[in-house]
Design an enzyme around this catalytic site. Structure first.
Site, PDB file in Angstrom:
ATOM      1  N   HIS B  76       6.312 -11.313  -2.728  1.00  0.00           N
ATOM      2  CA  HIS B  76       5.058 -11.460  -3.601  1.00  0.00           C
ATOM      3  C   HIS B  76       4.332  -9.650  -3.328  1.00  0.00           C
ATOM      4  CE1 HIS B  76       0.890 -12.427  -4.796  1.00  0.00           C
ATOM      5  NE2 HIS B  76       0.402 -11.857  -3.796  1.00  0.00           N
ATOM      6  N   ASP B 105       5.264  15.712 -25.463  1.00  0.00           N
ATOM      7  CA  ASP B 105       5.219  14.765 -24.906  1.00  0.00           C
ATOM      8  C   ASP B 105       5.618  14.878 -23.486  1.00  0.00           C
ATOM      9  OD1 ASP B 105       7.629  12.593 -23.854  1.00  0.00           O
ATOM     10  OD2 ASP B 105       8.539  12.333 -26.193  1.00  0.00           O
ATOM     11  N   TRP B 141       5.682  -7.685   3.800  1.00  0.00           N
ATOM     12  CA  TRP B 141       5.593  -6.279   2.924  1.00  0.00           C
ATOM     13  C   TRP B 141       5.855  -4.623   3.579  1.00  0.00           C
ATOM     14  CZ3 TRP B 141       3.526  -2.178   0.758  1.00  0.00           C
ATOM     15  CH2 TRP B 141       2.086  -1.879   1.506  1.00  0.00           C
ATOM     16  N   SER B 168      12.736   6.771  -8.292  1.00  0.00           N
ATOM     17  CA  SER B 168      11.924   6.423  -9.399  1.00  0.00           C
ATOM     18  C   SER B 168      10.520   6.514  -9.437  1.00  0.00           C
ATOM     19  CB  SER B 168      11.729   5.128  -9.939  1.00  0.00           C
ATOM     20  OG  SER B 168      10.506   4.809 -10.958  1.00  0.00           O
ATOM     21  N   SER B 169       9.790   6.344  -8.307  1.00  0.00           N
ATOM     22  CA  SER B 169       8.251   7.195  -8.068  1.00  0.00           C
ATOM     23  C   SER B 169       7.369   8.773  -8.304  1.00  0.00           C
ATOM     24  CB  SER B 169       7.301   6.076  -6.949  1.00  0.00           C
ATOM     25  OG  SER B 169       7.573   5.500  -7.678  1.00  0.00           O
ATOM     26  N   HIS B 252      -0.806   4.447   3.409  1.00  0.00           N
ATOM     27  CA  HIS B 252      -2.231   4.307   3.327  1.00  0.00           C
ATOM     28  C   HIS B 252      -2.810   5.126   2.402  1.00  0.00           C
ATOM     29  CE1 HIS B 252      -6.438   3.218   3.642  1.00  0.00           C
ATOM     30  NE2 HIS B 252      -6.802   4.335   3.038  1.00  0.00           N
ATOM     31  N   GLU B 254      -0.474   5.168  -0.167  1.00  0.00           N
ATOM     32  CA  GLU B 254       0.379   4.190  -1.058  1.00  0.00           C
ATOM     33  C   GLU B 254      -0.997   3.379  -1.678  1.00  0.00           C
ATOM     34  OE1 GLU B 254       2.749   3.147  -2.323  1.00  0.00           O
ATOM     35  OE2 GLU B 254       2.398   1.960  -4.127  1.00  0.00           O
ATOM     36  N   TYR B 256      -3.937   4.073  -2.323  1.00  0.00           N
ATOM     37  CA  TYR B 256      -4.979   4.775  -2.839  1.00  0.00           C
ATOM     38  C   TYR B 256      -3.811   5.293  -4.471  1.00  0.00           C
ATOM     39  CZ  TYR B 256      -8.452   5.366   0.316  1.00  0.00           C
ATOM     40  OH  TYR B 256      -9.729   4.542   1.584  1.00  0.00           O
ATOM     41  N   SER B 267     -13.372   5.500 -14.943  1.00  0.00           N
ATOM     42  CA  SER B 267     -14.477   6.386 -15.136  1.00  0.00           C
ATOM     43  C   SER B 267     -14.197   7.381 -17.125  1.00  0.00           C
ATOM     44  CB  SER B 267     -14.017   7.676 -14.796  1.00  0.00           C
ATOM     45  OG  SER B 267     -13.919   7.218 -13.414  1.00  0.00           O
ATOM     46  N   HIS B 301      -6.308   3.206  10.999  1.00  0.00           N
ATOM     47  CA  HIS B 301      -6.876   2.369  11.084  1.00  0.00           C
ATOM     48  C   HIS B 301      -5.790   1.170  10.635  1.00  0.00           C
ATOM     49  CE1 HIS B 301      -7.764   3.260   6.487  1.00  0.00           C
ATOM     50  NE2 HIS B 301      -6.596   2.309   6.631  1.00  0.00           N
ATOM     51  N   HIS B 302      -4.753   0.627   9.927  1.00  0.00           N
ATOM     52  CA  HIS B 302      -4.184  -0.134  10.143  1.00  0.00           C
ATOM     53  C   HIS B 302      -3.444  -0.895  10.884  1.00  0.00           C
ATOM     54  CE1 HIS B 302      -4.150   0.223   4.749  1.00  0.00           C
ATOM     55  NE2 HIS B 302      -3.993   0.984   5.759  1.00  0.00           N
ATOM     56  N   THR B 327     -16.331   7.791  -1.637  1.00  0.00           N
ATOM     57  CA  THR B 327     -16.539   6.192  -2.639  1.00  0.00           C
ATOM     58  C   THR B 327     -17.532   5.870  -3.208  1.00  0.00           C
ATOM     59  OG1 THR B 327     -14.530   6.399  -0.991  1.00  0.00           O
ATOM     60  CG2 THR B 327     -15.083   4.059  -2.797  1.00  0.00           C
ATOM     61  N   LYS B 330     -19.050   8.668  -6.067  1.00  0.00           N
ATOM     62  CA  LYS B 330     -18.109   7.522  -7.398  1.00  0.00           C
ATOM     63  C   LYS B 330     -18.486   6.618  -7.883  1.00  0.00           C
ATOM     64  CE  LYS B 330     -13.461   8.930  -7.513  1.00  0.00           C
ATOM     65  NZ  LYS B 330     -12.811   9.485  -8.449  1.00  0.00           N
ATOM     66  N   ARG B 449      -3.757 -15.141   8.824  1.00  0.00           N
ATOM     67  CA  ARG B 449      -2.875 -14.666   7.509  1.00  0.00           C
ATOM     68  C   ARG B 449      -1.114 -15.017   7.761  1.00  0.00           C
ATOM     69  NH1 ARG B 449      -2.327  -8.179   6.785  1.00  0.00           N
ATOM     70  NH2 ARG B 449      -0.445  -8.873   4.844  1.00  0.00           N
TER      71      ARG B 449
END
Lengths: 387, 534
Positions: B76, B105, B141, B168-169, B252, B254, B256, B267, B301-302, B327, B330, B449
């Site tokens: 998932h 293009d 994941w 790809s990315s 991390h 990722e 963002y 915006s 921090h993860h 943040t 914003k 979790r």
């Protein structure tokens, strides 16, 4: 838009959002002990963590109310349907400096108590008692370093039977479903307990919320943690790091006893150890083996293979008429001791005593209609273990 | 391959399905491919979420085996992150960046085609692992060893799929950077670019910086498994925690990568419906750059509970808390944009406002998670699950919905059904909170979790969350219906579409012709949203 008008609507919005926040967060008992908030726990550290949590939560709630009130005030007043005409301003250096500076100050206010609490939590020096905790798939092992006491702790049999897919046992009828173990970790209150935490296979995480922390158990490395519990009681927790299919089924039960009761528990454990050693030495009768075997089977095996020995197709084979329980003894011993690759059958050599394994083997070979007549003595298992 | 002769150059689409879609080099068609693919993945990933919520509906194991449950949570997440959210943003980039900067293009059209067509193969491979011996990967994941190394035959297929997604990315990111830096129409200076283009430029640099790091981590897993190296094996002198450091150095930035383009979309939308220029355009750009920079120095921090030195814990706590400053800027700027505007509330604006409120709630729980002592309690509980679903679902996914409604008339030439769009919003916003808000309570009360079954004390909120989940899932079928109907027909959209819309994309007809800006447009302050008056 007139100034008073804005202020009035702003206040109304603030009030409305406060009421909604209150309804969602506070009124259902968020701040009381209703299972919706973090526990205050039973140690000074856990209380400090709880206080920190509440401070930050309140800061966030207040900021949230103000920010959302400003937004909804604007949504209410500055809408085209009320005839609002768009202003042209695109920036305001003053406003931007203000709303960068204020958050920095708030962060400093948060950072100071957080750092102080953290330093206290990480002070692992001078423990009174040291307990080594080792995570296994899927149980815990506790070694009392100075006491020569060592035991495994796994999910209690009634929970283990009820948690099987399609078991049809109502979990609410099971005492402390999924949060109960066969052997509890026992500590005295008022003493600084140092924990050395590691793992045998994959990463686990040892967590009892009432102590205020969790600590990962990493194979090959030893992490430290400590606690000093103030109140006598039984505190429950679970493995908190995904560790495979049994991750949800390796709870932790910690029992904090008074110092006298703890001392008595130590004596009891040590005499049990002597008994275990004696049990391995002596020759057992069939009646003894069958009686003990039935008890061990019920506790350790029936969860999968079922009390009547009929198993649960397709994952859990029947013991009755099984080629292993009716065939070669050494192969049977091997599977029970070391598990069976690629199936749910786990290895029991580390969890059970020689006498328990011998009894369980004898029982399965002579129950459920199996009639091998084999008697397996604890000494045989010990020999198998050593070579 | 046959070449297509262009007799009539204007709006002459390639003939035949293969030529039009499989061999496409047109940024609009490739954008559509990305978006349709992402939507398909959103429903595949969503179906897995339904299985998860169904099993968690009541205590006790009713439907699946624990192993399969773990496969569901793992796949998932992989499908939603790499298959739905990221490709959807790339789809927006493909469609909108050339239109917004006045380019004909993307800079590298053939690579564009390739970077899309890798995805269906990668995901076919990834999803096919569900049918392999031993099942799909079930270690989460985050792929933490040693657990992930216990995966069965599917291990190498999943790893290769992740490698392909990375390729790809990276190609997509190279294309975005090359396009933005080289293909802007004369006069479209960097500080005149729409914020969506800015956020994507920064996102593309993040992608190029961190996807190779993920590839490195995955390669080390592969050699540990098959070539007996010991990068992450303590018995051979390695360190399992090393993987976590490498993974989160990717992970991390990722997260963002999945939120910065969302900031860009919001915006664009808020100024349009407030009929007022974006407040603090330059500070928005700087805030985005700051967030991107900070994303590289906060990764640990993860993993506050893995046993880090005290100094590292304090550092990562303070660095993480700092993210809330840009943040916050914003969020304040969005509200200041609305302030004294002349607002209307069409579906894109509703989703944008929903984003601002709910993303901010996700931001608050993020700030709470940064506080190390409190994180010792929150870590790996449903509190974290609630947090990242607030920022990813009511954050990224709401922004994608908002952007879709906003630009759908430009893409299709038709207005979508506004009544249904509003229903879609209100049902989504109610049920998504029923789904995720109670998970905060569950986490605080002590539910870890990634567990397939739980103690009965957690039963009530799990049932509520599951009901919200089923309803939210069903509501998304409305989205498919609305988009489908809009693609097929409906009220004709004008070029301008929205009264307050500004920017080059609104100067071309709706639907946008197959080829646009073959000669560069003339840029002046009246057409762009952010001019020299800054």
């Amino acid at each position: 838009m007139k100034k008073e008008n804005t202020l009035l609507v702003g206040l109304a919005m603030t009030a409305a959002i406060t009421v909604v926040t209150y309804a969602i967060l506070v009124a259902p008992g968020f701040l009381t002990d209703s299972g919706m908030n973090m526990t205050e726990g039973v140690t000074n550290s856990s209380k400090a963590v709880y206080d920190l949590h509440m401070i930050i939560l309140w800061i966030c709630i207040v900021i949230g109310i103000l920010v959302f009130a400003a937004m909804f005030t604007s949504i209410f007043l500055h809408r085209k349907s009320r005839g609002a005409v768009a202003a042209k301003f695109t920036h305001s250096t003053k406003a931007e400096i203000i709303w960068t500076t204020i958050p920095i100050l708030i962060l400093v206010v948060m950072a100071v108590p957080s750092t102080i609490t953290l330093i206290e939590l990480e002070d692992n020096s001078n423990p009174d008692i040291i307990i080594k905790i080792t995570g296994y798939q899927w149980k815990w092992k506790y070694d009392y370093i100075d006491e020569d006491i060592s035991f495994y702790s796994s999910l209690k049999a009634d929970s283990n039977a009820a948690r099987l897919t399609g078991a049809n046992i109502d979990p609410t009828t099971v005492d402390n479903y999924l949060l109960d173990v066969d052997n509890r970790i026992v500590i005295p209150i008022g003493k600084k307990i140092g924990f050395l935490i590691t793992a045998d296979d994959v990463i686990h995480s040892w967590w009892v919320p009432a102590l205020g922390w969790k600590q990962d158990a990493v194979p090959g490395f030893i992490n430290q943690a400590w606690t000093r519990v103030n109140e006598v009681g039984v505190y429950r927790g679970q493995c908190a790091e995904l560790c495979g299919r049994g991750h949800g089924f390796m709870p932790i039960v910690l029992e904090a006893k008074s110092e006298e009761d703890y001392a008595a528990w130590l004596v009891e454990q040590k005499s049990a150890l002597t008994v275990t050693q004696a049990e391995t030495q002596r020759i057992w009768s069939k009646t003894e083996l069958m009686a003990k075997g039935e008890a061990v089977y019920e506790q350790q095996c029936a969860g999968c293979h079922q009390t009547d020995g009929q198993g649960l197709a397709p994952a859990f084979p029947a013991m009755a008429g099984n080629p292993v329980t009716n065939g070669s003894i050494s192969k049977h011993i091997d599977i029970v001791m070391n598990g069976s690759e690629g199936t749910a059958m786990q290895a029991f050599s580390k969890t059970l005593t020689d006498a328990e394994i011998a009894a369980a083997l004898t029982y399965t070979r002579n129950a459920f209609g199996n009639q091998t007549g084999d008697l397996i003595q604890p000494a045989t298992i010990a020999k198998h273990n050593n070579g | 391959m046959t070449t297509i002769t262009h007799e009539d150059h204007h709006d002459h689409k390639p003939q035949g399905f293969l030529n039009r879609w499989v061999f496409s080099t047109n940024h609009k068609d490739i954008g559509t491919l990305y978006l349709v693919f992402a939507l398909l993945m959103f429903f595949i990933g969503g179906a897995m979420a339904m299985i998860i919520r169904a099993e968690l509906f009541m205590p006790g194991m009713q439907l699946v085996q624990p192993e399969f449950f773990n496969q569901m949570t793992t796949v998932h997440a992989l499908v939603m992150v790499f298959g739905a959210v990221m490709p959807a943003f790339v789809g927006f980039a493909n469609w909108m960046i050339p239109l917004m900067i006045g380019a004909p293009d993307m800079a590298l059209p053939r690579m564009n085609n390739w970077s899309f067509w890798i995805l269906p193969f990668a995901f076919t491979m990834l999803v096919s692992t569900l049918f392999m011996d031993g099942g799909a990967p079930a270690g989460g994941w985050t792929l933490y060893p040693p657990l992930v190394l216990q995966t069965g035959d599917s291990f190498i297929f999943a790893m290769f799929a992740i490698h392909m997604l990375g390729i790809s990315s990276i190609m997509g990111a190279i294309n975005v950077i090359a396009t933005i830096l080289n293909m802007r129409a004369p006069g479209m200076t960097l500080l005149r670019m729409p914020l969506f283009v800015w956020t994507w430029l920064i996102t593309a640099f993040l992608l190029i910086a961190v996807m190779p790091v993920l590839a490195g981590a995955v390669t080390m897993l592969i050699t540990d498994r098959f070539f007996l190296t010991s990068f992450f094996n303590a018995a051979g002198g390695g360190d399992p925690v090393l993987f976590q450091h490498i993974f989160w150095f990717f992970g991390h930035p990722e997260v963002y990568i999945m939120i910065l383009p969302a900031f860009g979309i919001i915006s664009e939308i808020i100024p349009t419906f407030a009929r007022k220029p974006l407040f603090g355009y330059t500070s928005m750009v700087y805030a985005t750059v700051s967030i991107a920079f900070l994303s590289f120095i906060v990764w640990a921090h993860h993993m506050f509970t893995v046993g880090m030195p005290l100094g590292a814990e304090i550092y990562f706590m303070l660095a993480t808390m700092m993210i809330s400053i840009p943040t916050g800027v914003k969020v304040f700027n969005w509200i200041a944009t609305m302030w004294r505007g002349s607002m209307t509330f069409e579906t894109p604006m509703l989703f944008a406002l929903g984003f601002v409120v709910l993303f901010t709630i996700g931001g608050f729980s993020g700030l709470m998670l940064a506080i190390v002592p409190a994180d010792f309690q929150y870590h790996d509980t449903y509190f974290v699950v609630a947090h990242f679903h607030y920022v990813l679902v009511t954050g990224s996914v709401f922004a994608l919905m908002a952007g879709t409604y906003y630009w759908l008339p430009k893409w299709t030439g038709h207005m979508y059904n506004e009544r249904l769009g509003k229903w879609h919003f209100w049902l989504s916003v109610v049920f998504v909170n029923v789904l995720f808000f109670p998970q905060h309570y569950l986490g605080l009360a002590g539910m870890p979790r990634r567990i397939p079954d739980y103690s009965p004390q957690f039963a009530d909120f799990n049932m509520l969350s599951s009901i919200g989940g089923f309803a939210f899932g069903l509501t998304q079928l409305m989205f498919v219906y609305i988009v489908w109907k809009c693609a097929r027909g409906g009220e004709t959209a004008t070029a301008q579409v929205w009264e307050g819309a500004k920017g080059l994309e609104w100067t071309v007809p709706s639907p946008a012709p197959f080829h646009t800006f073959e000669t560069p447009p003339k840029i002046d302050d009246s057409v762009v949203a952010h001019g020299n008056h800054m």
